[in-house]
Design a protein around this motif. Structure first.
Motif, PDB file in Angstrom:
ATOM      1  N   ILE A  38       0.839  -1.204   0.000  1.00 32.64           N
ATOM      2  CA  ILE A  38       0.000   0.000   0.000  1.00 32.64           C
ATOM      3  C   ILE A  38       0.872   1.252   0.000  1.00 32.64           C
ATOM      4  N   ALA A  39       1.932   1.247   0.813  1.00 38.74           N
ATOM      5  CA  ALA A  39       2.837   2.397   0.857  1.00 38.74           C
ATOM      6  C   ALA A  39       3.453   2.651  -0.511  1.00 38.74           C
ATOM      7  N   GLY A  40       3.813   1.586  -1.225  1.00 37.74           N
ATOM      8  CA  GLY A  40       4.375   1.740  -2.562  1.00 37.74           C
ATOM      9  C   GLY A  40       3.382   2.348  -3.535  1.00 37.74           C
ATOM     10  N   ARG A  41       2.141   1.910  -3.468  1.00 36.79           N
ATOM     11  CA  ARG A  41       1.110   2.459  -4.357  1.00 36.79           C
ATOM     12  C   ARG A  41       0.842   3.937  -4.037  1.00 36.79           C
ATOM     13  N   LEU A  42       0.864   4.271  -2.745  1.00 41.91           N
ATOM     14  CA  LEU A  42       0.685   5.672  -2.361  1.00 41.91           C
ATOM     15  C   LEU A  42       1.828   6.528  -2.899  1.00 41.91           C
ATOM     16  N   ALA A  43       3.054   6.014  -2.783  1.00 41.61           N
ATOM     17  CA  ALA A  43       4.208   6.764  -3.290  1.00 41.61           C
ATOM     18  C   ALA A  43       4.085   6.998  -4.790  1.00 41.61           C
ATOM     19  N   ASP A  44       3.560   6.009  -5.516  1.00 37.10           N
ATOM     20  CA  ASP A  44       3.369   6.165  -6.960  1.00 37.10           C
ATOM     21  C   ASP A  44       2.377   7.277  -7.283  1.00 37.10           C
ATOM     22  N   ARG A  45       1.500   7.564  -6.314  1.00 35.50           N
ATOM     23  CA  ARG A  45       0.507   8.640  -6.508  1.00 35.50           C
ATOM     24  C   ARG A  45       0.945   9.945  -5.862  1.00 35.50           C
ATOM     25  N   GLY A  46       2.193   9.976  -5.412  1.00 35.37           N
ATOM     26  CA  GLY A  46       2.737  11.207  -4.862  1.00 35.37           C
ATOM     27  C   GLY A  46       2.563  11.378  -3.371  1.00 35.37           C
ATOM     28  N   ILE A  47       2.060  10.360  -2.683  1.00 33.73           N
ATOM     29  CA  ILE A  47       1.861  10.431  -1.228  1.00 33.73           C
ATOM     30  C   ILE A  47       2.935   9.571  -0.573  1.00 33.73           C
ATOM     31  N   ARG A  48       4.002  10.187  -0.112  1.00 33.06           N
ATOM     32  CA  ARG A  48       5.132   9.464   0.460  1.00 33.06           C
ATOM     33  C   ARG A  48       5.056   9.486   1.985  1.00 33.06           C
ATOM     34  N   LEU A  49       4.919   8.319   2.570  1.00 33.47           N
ATOM     35  CA  LEU A  49       4.806   8.200   4.021  1.00 33.47           C
ATOM     36  C   LEU A  49       6.199   8.149   4.628  1.00 33.47           C
ATOM     37  N   THR A  50       6.438   9.032   5.577  1.00 36.12           N
ATOM     38  CA  THR A  50       7.744   9.066   6.235  1.00 36.12           C
ATOM     39  C   THR A  50       7.632   8.913   7.744  1.00 36.12           C
ATOM     40  N   GLU A  51       6.619   9.508   8.345  1.00 34.48           N
ATOM     41  CA  GLU A  51       6.417   9.457   9.787  1.00 34.48           C
ATOM     42  C   GLU A  51       4.943   9.230  10.096  1.00 34.48           C
ATOM     43  N   GLU A  52       4.671   8.874  11.344  1.00 41.16           N
ATOM     44  CA  GLU A  52       3.287   8.732  11.775  1.00 41.16           C
ATOM     45  C   GLU A  52       2.525  10.032  11.559  1.00 41.16           C
ATOM     46  N   GLY A  53       1.253   9.907  11.213  1.00 42.81           N
ATOM     47  CA  GLY A  53       0.436  11.110  11.076  1.00 42.81           C
ATOM     48  C   GLY A  53      -0.539  11.011   9.927  1.00 42.81           C
ATOM     49  N   LEU A  54      -1.156  12.155   9.627  1.00 40.05           N
ATOM     50  CA  LEU A  54      -2.160  12.253   8.577  1.00 40.05           C
ATOM     51  C   LEU A  54      -1.565  12.913   7.340  1.00 40.05           C
ATOM     52  N   TYR A  55      -1.933  12.375   6.171  1.00 37.31           N
ATOM     53  CA  TYR A  55      -1.425  12.878   4.896  1.00 37.31           C
ATOM     54  C   TYR A  55      -2.611  13.226   3.989  1.00 37.31           C
ATOM     55  N   ASP A  56      -2.497  14.349   3.323  1.00 37.68           N
ATOM     56  CA  ASP A  56      -3.546  14.744   2.388  1.00 37.68           C
ATOM     57  C   ASP A  56      -3.641  13.723   1.250  1.00 37.68           C
ATOM     58  N   ALA A  57      -4.863  13.237   0.996  1.00 39.34           N
ATOM     59  CA  ALA A  57      -5.071  12.234  -0.049  1.00 39.34           C
ATOM     60  C   ALA A  57      -6.069  12.718  -1.090  1.00 39.34           C
ATOM     61  N   SER A  58      -6.116  14.022  -1.304  1.00 39.46           N
ATOM     62  CA  SER A  58      -7.062  14.586  -2.269  1.00 39.46           C
ATOM     63  C   SER A  58      -6.836  14.057  -3.680  1.00 39.46           C
ATOM     64  N   VAL A  59      -5.608  13.630  -3.978  1.00 38.04           N
ATOM     65  CA  VAL A  59      -5.318  13.087  -5.300  1.00 38.04           C
ATOM     66  C   VAL A  59      -6.090  11.789  -5.530  1.00 38.04           C
ATOM     67  N   LEU A  60      -6.458  11.103  -4.440  1.00 41.54           N
ATOM     68  CA  LEU A  60      -7.259   9.886  -4.548  1.00 41.54           C
ATOM     69  C   LEU A  60      -8.743  10.171  -4.420  1.00 41.54           C
ATOM     70  N   CYS A  61      -9.086  11.025  -3.471  1.00 48.19           N
ATOM     71  CA  CYS A  61     -10.486  11.371  -3.201  1.00 48.19           C
ATOM     72  C   CYS A  61     -10.502  12.718  -2.492  1.00 48.19           C
ATOM     73  N   PRO A  62     -11.156  13.727  -3.060  1.00 51.61           N
ATOM     74  CA  PRO A  62     -11.130  15.080  -2.482  1.00 51.61           C
ATOM     75  C   PRO A  62     -11.531  15.098  -1.005  1.00 51.61           C
ATOM     76  N   GLY A  63     -10.727  15.799  -0.213  1.00 50.87           N
ATOM     77  CA  GLY A  63     -11.033  15.977   1.202  1.00 50.87           C
ATOM     78  C   GLY A  63     -10.618  14.840   2.104  1.00 50.87           C
ATOM     79  N   LYS A  64     -10.132  13.735   1.538  1.00 52.56           N
ATOM     80  CA  LYS A  64      -9.771  12.584   2.365  1.00 52.56           C
ATOM     81  C   LYS A  64      -8.306  12.649   2.791  1.00 52.56           C
ATOM     82  N   ARG A  65      -8.033  12.014   3.965  1.00 54.42           N
ATOM     83  CA  ARG A  65      -6.675  11.946   4.493  1.00 54.42           C
ATOM     84  C   ARG A  65      -6.304  10.492   4.771  1.00 54.42           C
ATOM     85  N   VAL A  66      -5.054  10.187   4.543  1.00 57.72           N
ATOM     86  CA  VAL A  66      -4.502   8.869   4.846  1.00 57.72           C
ATOM     87  C   VAL A  66      -3.759   8.960   6.173  1.00 57.72           C
TER      88      VAL A  66
END
Length: 381
Positions: A38-66
Motif C-alpha cells: 500500500i505504501a508503494g502504491r501511495l508513493a506512486d501517486r505522490g503520497i510518500r509516508l515518512t512518519e506517523e500522522g495524517l497525509y492529504d489524499a485529495s489526489v485519490l479522493c477530495p477531502g480525504k486523508r490517509v
C-alpha cells in the motif's frame, strides 16, 4: 579569534549534516507485506509516508486523508483512510475498523477493473444505494468522498460476516465482508503467528482485586461450602466458562485454588489469570504453519490478559485426571474476527502446591471458526 570560532562551527555543522540526512532517510519497515504494498502504491501517486500522522489524499479522493501509524516495535503497523473516531471504534474489535479504513484506501488505489477483480477474490461487496458497485455506473469516489466524519454510521454482524454502512448526502454506501481473519488483518498466517508472539512478549498483566462474589449470586454445589458461577459452553458441554468458589464468610465467596480440586482450580486460573500473587507458567510448543514448531514460555495471566485485549472468550475443559496428572483443552474464541486458538495442556495434579507451578501446552493459533470442529474432534479421537 572570531574567525577560528566560526571555522570550528562550520566544520561541526558539515560533520553533522550527513548524519542528520542519514537518520532522516532511514527506510521504513512494515509489519506486513500488505502495508508495504500500500505504501508503494501511495508513493506512486505522490503520497510518500515518512512518519506517523495524517497525509492529504485529495489526489485519490477530495477531502480525504490517509493515516499512518507505527507499532510498538517502530514498524509501520497501519495505513488507511482516517474515517472513525475512538468512540465509534468501541463496538467491535479494533481490527474490524482498521480493515474498513485500509480496504477502502486499497480500492481507491486500484483501477476500475482491478477493483472488480479484488472485490470478487476477497468476497467483499461495496453497495452504492443498495446496488453492487461493480454492477452499477456510479463512481466509488463519489460516495467515499462523504464517508466518515459526521456521516451516520452503523455496523451489524452475524456468524458469517459484517455489513457496515454510511448514510451520505448522495445516498448510501455499505461494505459487506466476511469474518475471515487474514482478510481483516491484511496478514497471512505466518505473519499472524509471528505477531502473536510479539504481542505476548509485551503484555504485562496487573493483579486484579476482584476475586470474591456474594454468596447470593452463586449456585451451591454438592460439596458443602462450595459454589459455582455458571457461564456458557462451546462445542461440547464440558468446554465452559464456569468459575468456582468456596465460602469465605456468611456473605462472601472466594475463588478456589486447591490441590483437591485441580479441575475447578485450573478453570479459575484460565478465566482470571491469577493464582493469588503467584505466577503459573505455560511451556508452549507453538505448532505453526508448515509443520514448524516454536517453543516459548509465557505466564497464564499474561495469556489471559492478551485474550481479553483481543475481545476473546476462554473456554476450559478438563479431559483426564488421575493421581499424578491432569490434562485438557482450552479454546479461545474471537467472535469478532472469526478465529480460534486451541491449547492442549498437561500438568501435575498437585500444580497448586508447587513452588514454581507450570504446565506443558501444545498451541494451535488462528484456526478459522468454520474449521474448529474438525480439528477439535480429530484431536479428541
Amino acid at each position: 579569534m572570531m574567525k577560528n570560532k566560526m571555522l570550528k562551527y562550520v566544520c561541526c555543522l558539515l560533520l553533522w549534516l550527513p548524519v542528520g540526512r542519514t537518520m532522516a532517510q532511514q527506510p521504513l519497515t512494515y509489519r506486513t507485506l500488505k502495508l508495504e504494498e500500500i505504501a508503494g502504491r501511495l508513493a506512486d501517486r505522490g503520497i510518500r509516508l515518512t512518519e506517523e500522522g495524517l497525509y492529504d489524499a485529495s489526489v485519490l479522493c477530495p477531502g480525504k486523508r490517509v493515516e499512518m501509524k507505527k507499532d510498538i516495535f517502530g514498524r509501520v503497523g497501519f495505513i488507511g483512510l482516517h474515517l472513525f473516531d475512538e468512540e465509534t471504534r468501541k463496538g467491535y474489535a479494533s481490527p474490524v475498523y482498521d480493515f474498513m479504513e485500509r480496504y477502502l484506501l486499497e480500492l481507491l488505489l486500484l483501477s476500475e477493473e482491478d477493483r472488480r477483480v479484488k472485490l470478487h477474490e476477497d468476497k467483499v461487496e461495496v453497495l452504492l444505494d443498495g446496488m453492487a458497485y461493480e454492477k452499477g455506473m456510479r463512481r466509488l469516489t463519489d460516495f467515499v468522498l462523504f464517508v466518515g466524519g459526521e456521516s451516520p454510521f452503523s455496523i451489524q454482524s452475524d456468524s458469517a460476516g459484517y455489513k457496515a454502512g454510511w448514510q451520505v448526502s448522495v445516498g448510501t454506501v455499505a461494505l459487506v465482508f466476511p469474518k475471515q481473519y487474514e482478510l481483516i488483518f491484511g496478514s497471512d498466517k505466518v505473519e499472524m503467528e509471528k505477531g502473536l508472539m510479539e504481542e505476548l512478549a509485551r503484555v504485562e498483566a496487573k493483579r486484579t482485586l476482584w476475586d470474591t462474589l456474594p454468596v447470593k449470586d452463586l449456585l451451591p454445589t454438592a460439596r458443602k461450602g462450595y459454589y459455582v458461577r455458571r457461564g456458557t459452553s462451546y462445542l461440547i458441554p464440558e468446554l465452559q466458562t464456569d468459575t468456582y468458589y468456596k465460602q469465605l464468610d456468611a456473605e462472601r465467596c472466594v475463588l478456589i485454588f486447591e490441590k483437591g480440586l485441580p479441575g475447578e482450580s485450573l478453570a479459575n486460573l484460565f478465566q482470571e489469570g491469577f493464582y493469588g500473587d503467584r505466577r503459573v507458567a505455560m511451556k508452549i510448543k507453538h505448532r505453526c504453519y508448515g509443520n514448524q514448531i516454536t517453543e516459548f514460555e509465557v505466564d497464564v495471566q499474561n495469556w489471559v490478559e492478551y485474550c481479553r485485549k483481543q475481545k476473546c472468550y476462554i473456554y476450559f475443559g478438563p479431559e483426564t485426571l488421575n493421581d499424578t496428572e491432569i490434562s485438557g483443552t482450552v479454546v479461545v474464541v474471537n467472535p469478532d474476527l472469526g478465529y480460534n486458538h486451541i491449547l492442549y495442556f498437561r500438568c501435575a495434579t498437585d500444580i497448586f502446591d508447587r513452588k514454581r507451578p507450570s504446565m506443558d501446552v501444545d498451541l494451535y493459533t488462528y484456526v478459522p471458526t468454520h474449521n474448529i470442529k474438525d480439528l477439535f474432534y480429530d484431536y479428541r479421537k
